[in-house]
Design a protein around this motif. Structure first.
Motif, mmCIF file in Angstrom:
data_model
loop_
_atom_site.group_PDB
_atom_site.id
_atom_site.type_symbol
_atom_site.label_atom_id
_atom_site.label_comp_id
_atom_site.label_asym_id
_atom_site.label_seq_id
_atom_site.Cartn_x
_atom_site.Cartn_y
_atom_site.Cartn_z
ATOM 1 N N PRO A 94 1.304 38.650 50.073
ATOM 2 C CA PRO A 94 0.609 39.991 50.020
ATOM 3 C C PRO A 94 1.602 40.928 49.359
ATOM 4 O O PRO A 94 2.699 41.032 49.663
ATOM 5 N N ALA A 95 1.019 41.916 48.552
ATOM 6 C CA ALA A 95 1.853 42.872 47.856
ATOM 7 C C ALA A 95 1.031 44.193 47.452
ATOM 8 O O ALA A 95 -0.327 44.194 47.632
ATOM 9 N N ASN A 96 1.733 45.309 46.903
ATOM 10 C CA ASN A 96 0.987 46.294 46.436
ATOM 11 C C ASN A 96 2.023 47.180 45.582
ATOM 12 O O ASN A 96 3.165 46.818 45.849
ATOM 13 N N VAL A 97 1.525 48.089 44.710
ATOM 14 C CA VAL A 97 2.475 48.866 43.967
ATOM 15 C C VAL A 97 3.633 49.571 45.150
ATOM 16 O O VAL A 97 3.275 50.160 46.018
ATOM 17 N N GLY A 98 5.062 49.359 44.813
ATOM 18 C CA GLY A 98 5.940 50.057 45.642
ATOM 19 C C GLY A 98 7.181 49.253 45.699
ATOM 20 O O GLY A 98 7.817 48.891 44.400
ATOM 21 N N GLY A 99 7.608 48.874 46.555
ATOM 22 C CA GLY A 99 9.152 48.415 46.734
ATOM 23 C C GLY A 99 9.070 46.769 46.620
ATOM 24 O O GLY A 99 8.278 46.218 46.259
ATOM 25 N N TYR A 100 10.278 46.369 46.674
ATOM 26 C CA TYR A 100 10.547 44.914 46.490
ATOM 27 C C TYR A 100 10.024 43.926 47.373
ATOM 28 O O TYR A 100 9.865 44.183 48.640
ATOM 29 N N ILE A 101 9.679 42.828 46.919
ATOM 30 C CA ILE A 101 8.992 41.570 47.767
ATOM 31 C C ILE A 101 10.075 40.552 47.364
ATOM 32 O O ILE A 101 10.021 40.183 46.277
ATOM 33 N N ASN A 102 10.902 39.935 48.790
ATOM 34 C CA ASN A 102 11.873 39.196 48.136
ATOM 35 C C ASN A 102 11.439 37.726 48.797
ATOM 36 O O ASN A 102 10.599 37.501 49.861
ATOM 37 N N GLU A 103 11.453 36.949 47.756
ATOM 38 C CA GLU A 103 10.713 35.557 47.844
ATOM 39 C C GLU A 103 12.213 34.520 47.515
ATOM 40 O O GLU A 103 12.328 34.439 46.412
#
Ligand SMILES: [Zn+2]
Length: 226
Positions: A94-103
């Motif tokens: 899940p995501a949206n415009v904004g900060g980092y998502i770490n994978e």
């Protein structure tokens, strides 16, 4: 070595560290696709910038063939994919415009895009492995926030749509380069797939050069070491 491959249209493959990523996998109906669907059987992440058919593309087919691949998109688009195609939420990031998502070792961030879509808002995406950062603008018109995207994420490479009509044209995309200030190069995408978005990429190349930046023109299927 980190690698980028232009599959054709807005479909771009990134091989970073241990992850194989495909952004906007429009394959089987894409007259310019350099690969077939089975090419993505070993991929880890599909990023979908928005749900127009030439971007959502074969996302659902790839998820059904490949049991490990996950989708990264706005949460609202994922809710739609869950309801409409029964893709379980454990296959989504899940995501949206904004900060980092770490994978793992890869960082993603969704960015604003000025465009439309049927479900959720359209986005661009930043992908970084810590040593190289790539900005894929998705489908977008020119907007001043690109300056902010350049400032916040300092991309090395910017993948920009130049086909006009539905997105920026070569002149507008060259202005975008001046705002984003990619450290290494800008790469035009989303053009010459059909007559409706037929442009001469050398117009983009010329104006980007005049503005003091570098561009790289790829052909569908071409790979670039980053
Ligand atoms: Zn679109």
């Amino acid at each position: 070595m980190p690698e980028l491959r232009w599959i054709g249209h807005a479909a771009v493959e990134l091989d970073l560290k241990d992850k194989k990523i495909i952004i906007d996998p429009f394959i089987t109906d894409n007259p310019k696709s350099a690969v077939r669907l089975e090419y993505f059987d070993s991929f880890d992440i599909i990023v979908v910038t928005h749900d127009h058919y030439d971007h959502l593309g074969n996302t659902v087919d790839i998820v059904k063939r490949n049991s490990k691949v996950k989708i990264l998109a706005t949460y609202d688009l994922e809710v739609y994919l869950n309801k409409e195609f029964k893709i379980p939420f454990e296959r989504m990031i899940p995501a949206n415009v904004g900060g980092y998502i770490n994978e793992g070792e890869i960082r993603f961030a969704l960015t604003q895009a000025i465009h439309s879509s049927e479900h959720s808002d359209p986005t661009g995406v930043i992908v970084s492995d810590g040593s190289v950062t790539i900005y894929h603008a998705g489908d977008t018109g020119l907007f001043e926030g690109m300056k902010l995207i350049g400032e916040v994420f300092s991309p090395d490479y910017a993948l920009l749509p130049i086909g006009g009509r539905f997105t920026m044209d070569p002149h507008q995309a060259a202005i975008a380069v001046s705002m984003i200030k990619p450290k290494k190069a800008s790469i035009p995408i989303h053009y010459n797939t059909w007559d409706a978005i037929k442009v001469d990429p050398s117009d983009f190349e010329k104006e980007v050069k005049e503005r003091g930046y570098r561009s790289i023109i790829l052909n569908p299927g071409d790979k670039l070491e980053l």
